[in-house]
Design a protein around this motif. Structure first.
Motif, mmCIF file in Angstrom:
data_model
loop_
_atom_site.group_PDB
_atom_site.id
_atom_site.type_symbol
_atom_site.label_atom_id
_atom_site.label_comp_id
_atom_site.label_asym_id
_atom_site.label_seq_id
_atom_site.Cartn_x
_atom_site.Cartn_y
_atom_site.Cartn_z
ATOM 1 N N PHE A 194 -32.931 -69.440 -10.033
ATOM 2 C CA PHE A 194 -31.941 -68.610 -10.612
ATOM 3 C C PHE A 194 -31.070 -68.114 -9.174
ATOM 4 O O PHE A 194 -31.497 -67.601 -8.241
ATOM 5 C CB PHE A 194 -32.129 -67.244 -11.434
ATOM 6 C CG PHE A 194 -32.653 -67.589 -12.785
ATOM 7 C CD1 PHE A 194 -31.752 -66.968 -13.662
ATOM 8 C CD2 PHE A 194 -33.739 -68.120 -12.935
ATOM 9 C CE1 PHE A 194 -32.148 -67.522 -14.976
ATOM 10 C CE2 PHE A 194 -33.983 -68.400 -14.336
ATOM 11 C CZ PHE A 194 -33.404 -68.033 -15.363
ATOM 12 N N GLU A 195 -29.448 -68.350 -9.067
ATOM 13 C CA GLU A 195 -28.927 -68.240 -7.996
ATOM 14 C C GLU A 195 -27.922 -66.906 -8.458
ATOM 15 O O GLU A 195 -26.957 -67.471 -9.359
ATOM 16 C CB GLU A 195 -28.410 -69.246 -7.225
ATOM 17 C CG GLU A 195 -29.351 -70.190 -6.625
ATOM 18 C CD GLU A 195 -28.622 -71.472 -6.088
ATOM 19 O OE1 GLU A 195 -29.432 -71.937 -5.201
ATOM 20 O OE2 GLU A 195 -27.484 -71.696 -6.357
ATOM 21 N N ILE A 196 -27.561 -65.891 -7.921
ATOM 22 C CA ILE A 196 -26.471 -65.017 -8.124
ATOM 23 C C ILE A 196 -25.578 -65.492 -7.029
ATOM 24 O O ILE A 196 -25.711 -65.362 -5.746
ATOM 25 C CB ILE A 196 -26.880 -63.531 -7.973
ATOM 26 C CG1 ILE A 196 -28.135 -63.343 -9.099
ATOM 27 C CG2 ILE A 196 -25.629 -62.710 -8.324
ATOM 28 C CD1 ILE A 196 -27.641 -63.478 -10.341
ATOM 29 N N LEU A 197 -24.200 -65.845 -7.597
ATOM 30 C CA LEU A 197 -23.247 -66.091 -6.566
ATOM 31 C C LEU A 197 -22.097 -65.239 -6.499
ATOM 32 O O LEU A 197 -21.645 -64.756 -7.795
ATOM 33 C CB LEU A 197 -22.705 -67.560 -7.082
ATOM 34 C CG LEU A 197 -23.723 -68.684 -7.444
ATOM 35 C CD1 LEU A 197 -23.021 -69.654 -8.246
ATOM 36 C CD2 LEU A 197 -24.208 -68.983 -6.037
ATOM 37 N N ASP A 198 -21.702 -64.991 -5.485
ATOM 38 C CA ASP A 198 -20.333 -64.147 -5.371
ATOM 39 C C ASP A 198 -18.960 -64.753 -5.661
ATOM 40 O O ASP A 198 -19.185 -65.900 -6.097
ATOM 41 C CB ASP A 198 -20.433 -63.379 -4.199
ATOM 42 C CG ASP A 198 -19.899 -64.294 -2.866
ATOM 43 O OD1 ASP A 198 -19.367 -65.716 -3.152
ATOM 44 O OD2 ASP A 198 -19.946 -63.947 -1.705
ATOM 45 N N GLY A 199 -18.044 -64.077 -5.885
ATOM 46 C CA GLY A 199 -16.676 -64.771 -6.194
ATOM 47 C C GLY A 199 -16.365 -66.158 -5.357
ATOM 48 O O GLY A 199 -15.497 -66.895 -5.826
ATOM 49 N N ASN A 200 -16.863 -66.216 -3.959
ATOM 50 C CA ASN A 200 -16.585 -67.353 -3.140
ATOM 51 C C ASN A 200 -17.656 -68.365 -3.303
ATOM 52 O O ASN A 200 -17.643 -69.536 -2.688
ATOM 53 C CB ASN A 200 -16.468 -66.984 -1.814
ATOM 54 C CG ASN A 200 -15.461 -65.930 -1.420
ATOM 55 O OD1 ASN A 200 -14.281 -66.016 -2.016
ATOM 56 N ND2 ASN A 200 -15.739 -64.722 -0.821
ATOM 57 N N GLY A 201 -18.754 -68.381 -4.338
ATOM 58 C CA GLY A 201 -19.526 -69.445 -4.368
ATOM 59 C C GLY A 201 -20.808 -69.182 -3.758
ATOM 60 O O GLY A 201 -21.647 -70.066 -3.788
ATOM 61 N N ALA A 202 -20.791 -68.168 -2.788
ATOM 62 C CA ALA A 202 -21.895 -67.949 -1.678
ATOM 63 C C ALA A 202 -23.229 -67.326 -2.424
ATOM 64 O O ALA A 202 -23.044 -66.494 -3.392
ATOM 65 C CB ALA A 202 -21.365 -66.889 -0.627
ATOM 66 N N SER A 206 -28.953 -76.986 -16.904
ATOM 67 C CA SER A 206 -28.557 -75.820 -16.252
ATOM 68 C C SER A 206 -27.759 -75.011 -17.103
ATOM 69 O O SER A 206 -27.265 -75.319 -18.052
ATOM 70 C CB SER A 206 -27.569 -76.478 -15.030
ATOM 71 O OG SER A 206 -28.171 -77.222 -14.214
ATOM 72 N N PHE A 207 -27.716 -73.513 -16.717
ATOM 73 C CA PHE A 207 -27.059 -72.581 -17.423
ATOM 74 C C PHE A 207 -26.463 -71.710 -16.451
ATOM 75 O O PHE A 207 -26.613 -71.636 -15.088
ATOM 76 C CB PHE A 207 -28.383 -71.703 -18.098
ATOM 77 C CG PHE A 207 -29.211 -72.481 -19.077
ATOM 78 C CD1 PHE A 207 -28.787 -72.588 -20.185
ATOM 79 C CD2 PHE A 207 -30.209 -73.042 -18.426
ATOM 80 C CE1 PHE A 207 -29.618 -73.214 -21.256
ATOM 81 C CE2 PHE A 207 -31.182 -73.586 -19.450
ATOM 82 C CZ PHE A 207 -30.660 -73.759 -20.672
ATOM 83 N N ASP A 208 -25.111 -71.480 -17.004
ATOM 84 C CA ASP A 208 -24.054 -70.575 -16.024
ATOM 85 C C ASP A 208 -23.797 -69.317 -16.867
ATOM 86 O O ASP A 208 -23.673 -69.487 -18.175
ATOM 87 C CB ASP A 208 -23.009 -71.285 -15.659
ATOM 88 C CG ASP A 208 -23.494 -72.421 -14.597
ATOM 89 O OD1 ASP A 208 -23.656 -72.054 -13.458
ATOM 90 O OD2 ASP A 208 -23.530 -73.567 -15.025
ATOM 91 N N ALA A 209 -23.531 -68.456 -16.330
ATOM 92 C CA ALA A 209 -23.132 -66.982 -16.958
ATOM 93 C C ALA A 209 -22.275 -66.059 -15.944
ATOM 94 O O ALA A 209 -22.701 -65.861 -14.750
ATOM 95 C CB ALA A 209 -24.022 -66.315 -17.799
ATOM 96 N N PRO A 210 -21.341 -65.327 -16.374
ATOM 97 C CA PRO A 210 -20.617 -64.268 -15.438
ATOM 98 C C PRO A 210 -21.787 -63.227 -15.547
ATOM 99 O O PRO A 210 -22.295 -62.833 -16.610
ATOM 100 C CB PRO A 210 -19.244 -64.011 -16.301
ATOM 101 C CG PRO A 210 -19.553 -64.348 -17.618
ATOM 102 C CD PRO A 210 -20.546 -65.631 -17.660
ATOM 103 N N VAL A 211 -21.945 -62.331 -14.573
ATOM 104 C CA VAL A 211 -22.797 -61.332 -14.368
ATOM 105 C C VAL A 211 -22.005 -60.197 -13.642
ATOM 106 O O VAL A 211 -21.163 -60.560 -13.090
ATOM 107 C CB VAL A 211 -24.105 -61.857 -13.726
ATOM 108 C CG1 VAL A 211 -24.841 -62.690 -14.559
ATOM 109 C CG2 VAL A 211 -24.233 -62.247 -12.335
ATOM 110 N N GLU A 212 -22.865 -58.986 -13.897
ATOM 111 C CA GLU A 212 -22.506 -58.053 -12.901
ATOM 112 C C GLU A 212 -23.697 -56.987 -12.533
ATOM 113 O O GLU A 212 -24.735 -57.293 -13.181
ATOM 114 C CB GLU A 212 -21.538 -56.962 -13.474
ATOM 115 C CG GLU A 212 -22.073 -56.260 -14.781
ATOM 116 C CD GLU A 212 -21.220 -55.209 -15.528
ATOM 117 O OE1 GLU A 212 -20.027 -55.465 -15.137
ATOM 118 O OE2 GLU A 212 -21.530 -54.628 -16.364
ATOM 119 N N PRO A 213 -23.739 -56.455 -11.229
ATOM 120 C CA PRO A 213 -24.804 -55.829 -10.712
ATOM 121 C C PRO A 213 -25.150 -54.533 -11.622
ATOM 122 O O PRO A 213 -24.023 -53.874 -12.506
ATOM 123 C CB PRO A 213 -24.232 -54.977 -9.327
ATOM 124 C CG PRO A 213 -23.194 -56.054 -9.017
ATOM 125 C CD PRO A 213 -22.527 -56.399 -10.523
#
Length: 88
Positions: A21-29, A71-78
């Motif tokens: 699982f990778e949490i990515l910021d708006g720049n993909g980092a 693979s799975f993707d979703a928008p998330v927030e802290p």
């Protein structure tokens, strides 16, 4: 805006026993990552299990999971990270 990308762990390429699982910021980092062990390599983690991993990482899903192969993707927030300073 943050997103999560979950995919079969490259370290387990032959076994398929865990999902990265990778949490990515708006720049993909990548800002945070973790792994979840799968019950069976041919059975993907349920939506509930993926959401539980996010909760453990202190994030919550704010949109639907999308799936592309394994693979799975979703928008998330802290969760619980306001700008207020903690007292102490």
């Amino acid at each position: 805006m943050f997103s999560v990308h979950a995919y079969p762990s490259p370290a387990d390429a032959l076994e398929g026993q865990s999902l990265a699982f990778e949490i990515l910021d708006g720049n993909g980092a990548v800002v945070l990552d973790d792994y979840e062990v799968c019950d069976h390599p041919e059975v993907p983690l349920t939506q509930e299990r993926r959401d539980a991993v996010l909760a453990r990482l202190q994030y919550r899903r704010i949109g639907p999971w999308t799936q592309d192969g394994a693979s799975f993707d979703a928008p998330v927030e802290p969760v619980g990270r306001s700008g207020a300073a903690a007292s102490g």
